[in-house]
Design a protein around this motif. Structure first.
Motif, PDB file in Angstrom:
ATOM      1  N   ALA A 188       0.859  -1.175   0.000  1.00 33.64           N
ATOM      2  CA  ALA A 188       0.000   0.000   0.000  1.00 33.64           C
ATOM      3  C   ALA A 188       0.901   1.233   0.000  1.00 33.64           C
ATOM      4  CB  ALA A 188      -0.892  -0.010   1.243  1.00 33.64           C
ATOM      5  N   ALA A 189       0.282   2.383  -0.151  1.00 38.71           N
ATOM      6  CA  ALA A 189       1.053   3.630  -0.171  1.00 38.71           C
ATOM      7  C   ALA A 189       1.865   3.808   1.113  1.00 38.71           C
ATOM      8  CB  ALA A 189       0.108   4.810  -0.365  1.00 38.71           C
ATOM      9  N   ALA A 190       1.341   3.302   2.243  1.00 42.12           N
ATOM     10  CA  ALA A 190       2.027   3.463   3.529  1.00 42.12           C
ATOM     11  C   ALA A 190       3.191   2.492   3.712  1.00 42.12           C
ATOM     12  CB  ALA A 190       1.032   3.275   4.670  1.00 42.12           C
ATOM     13  N   GLY A 191       3.326   1.512   2.824  1.00 42.43           N
ATOM     14  CA  GLY A 191       4.410   0.545   2.940  1.00 42.43           C
ATOM     15  C   GLY A 191       3.919  -0.861   2.660  1.00 42.43           C
ATOM     16  N   ALA A 192       4.687  -1.826   3.104  1.00 43.86           N
ATOM     17  CA  ALA A 192       4.358  -3.228   2.843  1.00 43.86           C
ATOM     18  C   ALA A 192       4.295  -4.005   4.153  1.00 43.86           C
ATOM     19  CB  ALA A 192       5.396  -3.851   1.919  1.00 43.86           C
ATOM     20  N   VAL A 193       3.464  -5.028   4.163  1.00 42.83           N
ATOM     21  CA  VAL A 193       3.342  -5.921   5.305  1.00 42.83           C
ATOM     22  C   VAL A 193       3.527  -7.345   4.786  1.00 42.83           C
ATOM     23  CG1 VAL A 193       1.801  -6.821   7.091  1.00 42.83           C
ATOM     24  CG2 VAL A 193       1.731  -4.407   6.502  1.00 42.83           C
ATOM     25  N   ASN A 194       4.387  -8.090   5.447  1.00 43.26           N
ATOM     26  CA  ASN A 194       4.579  -9.500   5.131  1.00 43.26           C
ATOM     27  C   ASN A 194       4.024 -10.319   6.282  1.00 43.26           C
ATOM     28  OD1 ASN A 194       6.167  -9.205   2.655  1.00 43.26           O
ATOM     29  ND2 ASN A 194       7.687  -8.327   4.018  1.00 43.26           N
ATOM     30  N   GLY A 195       3.671 -11.551   5.999  1.00 43.86           N
ATOM     31  CA  GLY A 195       3.175 -12.412   7.055  1.00 43.86           C
ATOM     32  C   GLY A 195       2.893 -13.810   6.556  1.00 43.86           C
ATOM     33  N   LYS A 196       2.248 -14.580   7.420  1.00 43.98           N
ATOM     34  CA  LYS A 196       1.893 -15.964   7.111  1.00 43.98           C
ATOM     35  C   LYS A 196       0.380 -16.096   7.149  1.00 43.98           C
ATOM     36  CE  LYS A 196       6.011 -18.142   8.922  1.00 43.98           C
ATOM     37  NZ  LYS A 196       6.889 -17.437   9.752  1.00 43.98           N
ATOM     38  N   TYR A 197      -0.127 -17.034   6.348  1.00 42.35           N
ATOM     39  CA  TYR A 197      -1.557 -17.300   6.375  1.00 42.35           C
ATOM     40  C   TYR A 197      -1.800 -18.805   6.434  1.00 42.35           C
ATOM     41  CZ  TYR A 197      -1.372 -18.820   1.502  1.00 42.35           C
ATOM     42  OH  TYR A 197      -1.080 -19.506   0.356  1.00 42.35           O
ATOM     43  N   THR A 198      -2.949 -19.180   6.969  1.00 42.79           N
ATOM     44  CA  THR A 198      -3.424 -20.557   6.902  1.00 42.79           C
ATOM     45  C   THR A 198      -4.836 -20.510   6.359  1.00 42.79           C
ATOM     46  OG1 THR A 198      -4.204 -20.485   9.197  1.00 42.79           O
ATOM     47  CG2 THR A 198      -2.006 -21.390   8.823  1.00 42.79           C
ATOM     48  N   PHE A 199      -5.176 -21.494   5.548  1.00 42.45           N
ATOM     49  CA  PHE A 199      -6.494 -21.563   4.945  1.00 42.45           C
ATOM     50  C   PHE A 199      -7.169 -22.849   5.389  1.00 42.45           C
ATOM     51  CE2 PHE A 199      -9.260 -22.771   1.302  1.00 42.45           C
ATOM     52  CZ  PHE A 199     -10.174 -21.731   1.416  1.00 42.45           C
ATOM     53  N   ASP A 200      -8.321 -22.718   6.013  1.00 45.55           N
ATOM     54  CA  ASP A 200      -9.119 -23.856   6.468  1.00 45.55           C
ATOM     55  C   ASP A 200     -10.217 -24.081   5.428  1.00 45.55           C
ATOM     56  OD1 ASP A 200     -10.851 -25.648   7.664  1.00 45.55           O
ATOM     57  OD2 ASP A 200     -11.234 -24.425   9.430  1.00 45.55           O
ATOM     58  N   GLN A 201      -9.968 -25.011   4.514  1.00 45.90           N
ATOM     59  CA  GLN A 201     -10.907 -25.280   3.415  1.00 45.90           C
ATOM     60  C   GLN A 201     -12.276 -25.697   3.948  1.00 45.90           C
ATOM     61  OE1 GLN A 201     -10.234 -25.476  -0.162  1.00 45.90           O
ATOM     62  NE2 GLN A 201     -12.388 -25.897  -0.456  1.00 45.90           N
ATOM     63  N   ALA A 202     -12.309 -26.635   4.865  1.00 49.20           N
ATOM     64  CA  ALA A 202     -13.582 -27.140   5.387  1.00 49.20           C
ATOM     65  C   ALA A 202     -14.355 -26.055   6.127  1.00 49.20           C
ATOM     66  CB  ALA A 202     -13.339 -28.327   6.304  1.00 49.20           C
ATOM     67  N   GLY A 203     -13.651 -25.259   6.925  1.00 47.04           N
ATOM     68  CA  GLY A 203     -14.296 -24.198   7.695  1.00 47.04           C
ATOM     69  C   GLY A 203     -14.483 -22.904   6.919  1.00 47.04           C
ATOM     70  N   LYS A 204     -13.894 -22.845   5.713  1.00 43.29           N
ATOM     71  CA  LYS A 204     -13.961 -21.664   4.848  1.00 43.29           C
ATOM     72  C   LYS A 204     -13.475 -20.416   5.585  1.00 43.29           C
ATOM     73  CE  LYS A 204     -17.640 -23.504   1.987  1.00 43.29           C
ATOM     74  NZ  LYS A 204     -18.974 -23.287   1.420  1.00 43.29           N
ATOM     75  N   LYS A 205     -12.271 -20.534   6.168  1.00 43.89           N
ATOM     76  CA  LYS A 205     -11.677 -19.418   6.909  1.00 43.89           C
ATOM     77  C   LYS A 205     -10.210 -19.260   6.522  1.00 43.89           C
ATOM     78  CE  LYS A 205     -14.683 -19.565  10.945  1.00 43.89           C
ATOM     79  NZ  LYS A 205     -15.460 -18.390  10.600  1.00 43.89           N
ATOM     80  N   ILE A 206      -9.761 -18.020   6.545  1.00 48.58           N
ATOM     81  CA  ILE A 206      -8.343 -17.729   6.345  1.00 48.58           C
ATOM     82  C   ILE A 206      -7.872 -16.926   7.551  1.00 48.58           C
ATOM     83  CG2 ILE A 206      -8.751 -15.611   5.005  1.00 48.58           C
ATOM     84  CD1 ILE A 206      -6.214 -16.422   3.354  1.00 48.58           C
ATOM     85  N   THR A 207      -6.713 -17.314   8.085  1.00 52.05           N
ATOM     86  CA  THR A 207      -6.121 -16.623   9.220  1.00 52.05           C
ATOM     87  C   THR A 207      -4.800 -16.039   8.755  1.00 52.05           C
ATOM     88  OG1 THR A 207      -7.185 -18.112  10.780  1.00 52.05           O
ATOM     89  CG2 THR A 207      -5.293 -16.875  11.597  1.00 52.05           C
ATOM     90  N   MET A 208      -4.637 -14.747   8.983  1.00 53.80           N
ATOM     91  CA  MET A 208      -3.439 -14.039   8.543  1.00 53.80           C
ATOM     92  C   MET A 208      -2.733 -13.449   9.756  1.00 53.80           C
ATOM     93  SD  MET A 208      -5.168 -12.254   5.244  1.00 53.80           S
ATOM     94  CE  MET A 208      -3.609 -11.695   4.555  1.00 53.80           C
TER      95      MET A 208
END
Length: 135
Positions: free
Chosen positions: A79-99
């Protein structure tokens, strides 16, 4: 990266994530590989809806924000303010993403309303939606 910048970047990430993708495949959640393609995929904001379903006007800066998901479970948001890096997990069955932004004490979890090759809709716990489209 300083703590105030991380905090602002996390808030910015939340704002970006509240804008998700729409289309005829709305409500369809396909495999996690749709999130990152072969190795990585860049997503841009299509539109944002408030928790009441009203469209939220995007600023030029918000329209320029991008989030890239990588096959290795990493993400990068720019974004204009800078960049953010991180990790994510995707729960296919629960249809959720955690960042989880790098160095952040807390993660953010969103419902995945739609995930296809070219559309991604994320819903916050408060009910706001971020509709993203493949760049």
């Amino acid at each position: 990266m300083s703590s105030p910048f991380r905090y602002v970047a996390s808030l910015l990430m939340l704002l970006v994530l509240f804008t998700a993708a729409c289309g005829s495949k709305e409500g369809k959640v396909e495999g996690v590989n749709m999130l990152y393609g072969a190795q990585s995929k860049v997503w841009k904001t299509d539109k944002e809806l408030s928790s009441t379903g009203d469209k939220v006007k995007q600023t030029d800066a918000q329209e320029d924000e991008r989030i890239t998901f990588f096959a290795n479970g990493q993400y990068n948001m720019t974004a204009a303010a800078g960049a953010v890096n991180g990790k994510y997990t995707f729960d296919q069955a629960g249809k959720k993403i955690t960042m989880t932004p790098d160095g952040a004490p807390q993660s953010n979890t969103f419902d995945v309303v739609t995930l296809t090759d070219d559309k991604l809709t994320l819903k916050s716990p408060e009910g706001a939606e971020l509709r993203l489209e493949k760049e």
